[in-house]
Design a protein around this motif. Structure first.
Motif, mmCIF file in Angstrom:
data_model
loop_
_atom_site.group_PDB
_atom_site.id
_atom_site.type_symbol
_atom_site.label_atom_id
_atom_site.label_comp_id
_atom_site.label_asym_id
_atom_site.label_seq_id
_atom_site.Cartn_x
_atom_site.Cartn_y
_atom_site.Cartn_z
ATOM 1 N N ASN A 99 0.832 -1.213 0.000
ATOM 2 C CA ASN A 99 0.000 0.000 0.000
ATOM 3 C C ASN A 99 0.864 1.259 0.000
ATOM 4 N N ILE A 100 1.974 1.196 0.745
ATOM 5 C CA ILE A 100 2.912 2.336 0.748
ATOM 6 C C ILE A 100 3.502 2.530 -0.641
ATOM 7 N N LYS A 101 3.883 1.438 -1.282
ATOM 8 C CA LYS A 101 4.454 1.506 -2.633
ATOM 9 C C LYS A 101 3.471 2.139 -3.608
ATOM 10 N N HIS A 102 2.204 1.733 -3.491
ATOM 11 C CA HIS A 102 1.183 2.285 -4.388
ATOM 12 C C HIS A 102 1.013 3.788 -4.166
ATOM 13 N N SER A 103 1.022 4.207 -2.889
ATOM 14 C CA SER A 103 0.857 5.639 -2.595
ATOM 15 C C SER A 103 2.051 6.447 -3.088
ATOM 16 N N LYS A 104 3.265 5.880 -2.967
ATOM 17 C CA LYS A 104 4.456 6.600 -3.425
ATOM 18 C C LYS A 104 4.518 6.664 -4.951
ATOM 19 N N ASP A 105 4.066 5.580 -5.601
ATOM 20 C CA ASP A 105 4.067 5.566 -7.071
ATOM 21 C C ASP A 105 3.115 6.612 -7.636
ATOM 22 N N CYS A 106 2.067 6.931 -6.871
ATOM 23 C CA CYS A 106 1.067 7.903 -7.340
ATOM 24 C C CYS A 106 1.353 9.317 -6.820
ATOM 25 N N SER A 107 2.444 9.475 -6.066
ATOM 26 C CA SER A 107 2.779 10.792 -5.519
ATOM 27 C C SER A 107 3.747 11.535 -6.442
ATOM 28 N N TYR A 108 3.859 12.833 -6.214
ATOM 29 C CA TYR A 108 4.720 13.682 -7.046
ATOM 30 C C TYR A 108 6.097 13.861 -6.414
ATOM 31 N N ASP A 109 7.124 13.677 -7.251
ATOM 32 C CA ASP A 109 8.510 13.982 -6.871
ATOM 33 C C ASP A 109 8.955 13.227 -5.604
ATOM 34 N N ILE A 110 8.853 11.894 -5.664
ATOM 35 C CA ILE A 110 9.307 11.054 -4.553
ATOM 36 C C ILE A 110 10.768 10.669 -4.781
ATOM 37 N N GLN A 111 11.581 10.744 -3.731
ATOM 38 C CA GLN A 111 12.995 10.416 -3.865
ATOM 39 C C GLN A 111 13.175 8.938 -4.247
ATOM 40 N N ILE A 112 14.222 8.701 -5.016
ATOM 41 C CA ILE A 112 14.530 7.336 -5.468
ATOM 42 C C ILE A 112 14.841 6.428 -4.275
ATOM 43 N N PHE A 113 15.469 7.026 -3.243
ATOM 44 C CA PHE A 113 15.806 6.246 -2.045
ATOM 45 C C PHE A 113 14.566 5.565 -1.454
ATOM 46 N N ILE A 114 13.449 6.304 -1.392
ATOM 47 C CA ILE A 114 12.218 5.784 -0.769
ATOM 48 C C ILE A 114 11.676 4.609 -1.569
ATOM 49 N N THR A 115 11.624 4.755 -2.888
ATOM 50 C CA THR A 115 11.081 3.682 -3.732
ATOM 51 C C THR A 115 11.976 2.440 -3.686
ATOM 52 N N LYS A 116 13.296 2.663 -3.704
ATOM 53 C CA LYS A 116 14.237 1.533 -3.644
ATOM 54 C C LYS A 116 14.133 0.822 -2.298
ATOM 55 N N SER A 117 14.057 1.604 -1.236
ATOM 56 C CA SER A 117 13.953 1.031 0.105
ATOM 57 C C SER A 117 12.672 0.205 0.254
#
Length: 277
Positions: free
Chosen positions: A79-97
């Protein structure tokens, strides 16, 4: 520890002691008052003696519960991944983590599944009886292992009604005269791991288990308000069916009819299986 020291242990449900407190109209809550009322409760009432569960089933319950907890963590991270994928300008660190954490949990889930299989295979009796439960269409290894572990092999259950109540599938009605007519529902005051384990198997059984499929269609035909009602009914039927097969130590026979079996090929099929369906 109490068993090893030779002491007798009684375990009661929390709501049982709570209702006892309410019946005495005790308004004060302190450690001293609680201890006194619990002592009185223990002396006045007759309680069933607790016995330690078998080692294999206890290990299996620990593993199946941990398996569910890992799955819940994976869902939360998804669910966190889905929210970050739909958010604007998220750092690469967050998605990789986030992806790394999901990958690690997937590995742990796989390891936990192997441990569950290993625990079952090491016990020949448990392995054979679970194999018979798996003859039910829609019931998988995790479902069977969870239900058997949570009920400790149905050792303390003497009727399907007890099992249904323990699992929270018992029906609750709220009616009084003509002024109050509440919605009929299940209590959900029971073991959540059993209900969780039966959710997806019931969906599969509605499609591929011909007998349960007929029941599902019939309930939907009579009740057009919500399909969840028929889903819950199938979950309950699956649970009682697993209980019946386990108690009778027999396999599931689709379209079973009383008196239709060849005694040379099948000798231990109880007629109650047919009545359940």
């Amino acid at each position: 520890m109490f068993i090893r020291s030779g002491k007798k242990v009684h375990v009661v449900l929390p709501n049982t002691s709570k209702h006892y407190f309410s019946s005495l109209n005790v308004k004060t809550k302190t450690d001293a008052v609680d201890a006194r009322i619990l002592s009185q409760f223990g002396v006045e009432r007759v309680h069933k003696l607790w016995s330690p569960p078998p080692g294999a089933l206890l290990q299996l319950r620990n593993l199946t519960r941990y398996y569910v907890q890992l799955q819940e963590q994976k869902t939360a991270l998804g669910n966190i991944k889905h929210s970050k994928d739909c958010s604007y300008d998220i750092q690469i660190f967050i998605t990789k983590s986030n992806k790394k954490l999901i990958s690690e949990i997937d590995k742990e889930i796989e390891k936990c599944l192997k441990e569950i299989k290993k625990t079952i295979l090491e016990d020949k009796v448990l392995k054979e009886r679970i194999r018979k439960v798996l003859t039910i269409k829609g019931v998988g290894l995790i479902t069977a292992a969870t239900i058997i572990a949570e009920t400790m092999g149905f050792d303390q259950f003497h009727s399907s009604k007890q099992l249904v109540s323990y699992s929270g599938y018992d029906v609750v009605q709220r009616e009084s005269g003509t002024s109050i007519k509440g919605k009929t529902r299940i209590s959900k005051k029971g073991n959540r791991y059993i209900r969780n384990a039966l959710y997806f198997p019931a969906m599969v059984a509605c499609r591929h288990n011909e007998t349960l499929k007929e029941t599902y269609i019939r309930i939907n035909r009579n009740n057009k308000t919500s399909k969840m009602i028929s889903q819950v009914a199938i979950q309950r039927k699956l649970l009682v069916l697993i209980y019946t097969l386990w108690k009778n130590d027999t396999e599931f026979i689709e379209n079973y009819q009383r008196g239709s079996l060849d005694p040379k090929t099948e000798t231990t099929q109880d007629s109650s299986v047919a009545e359940l369906l």
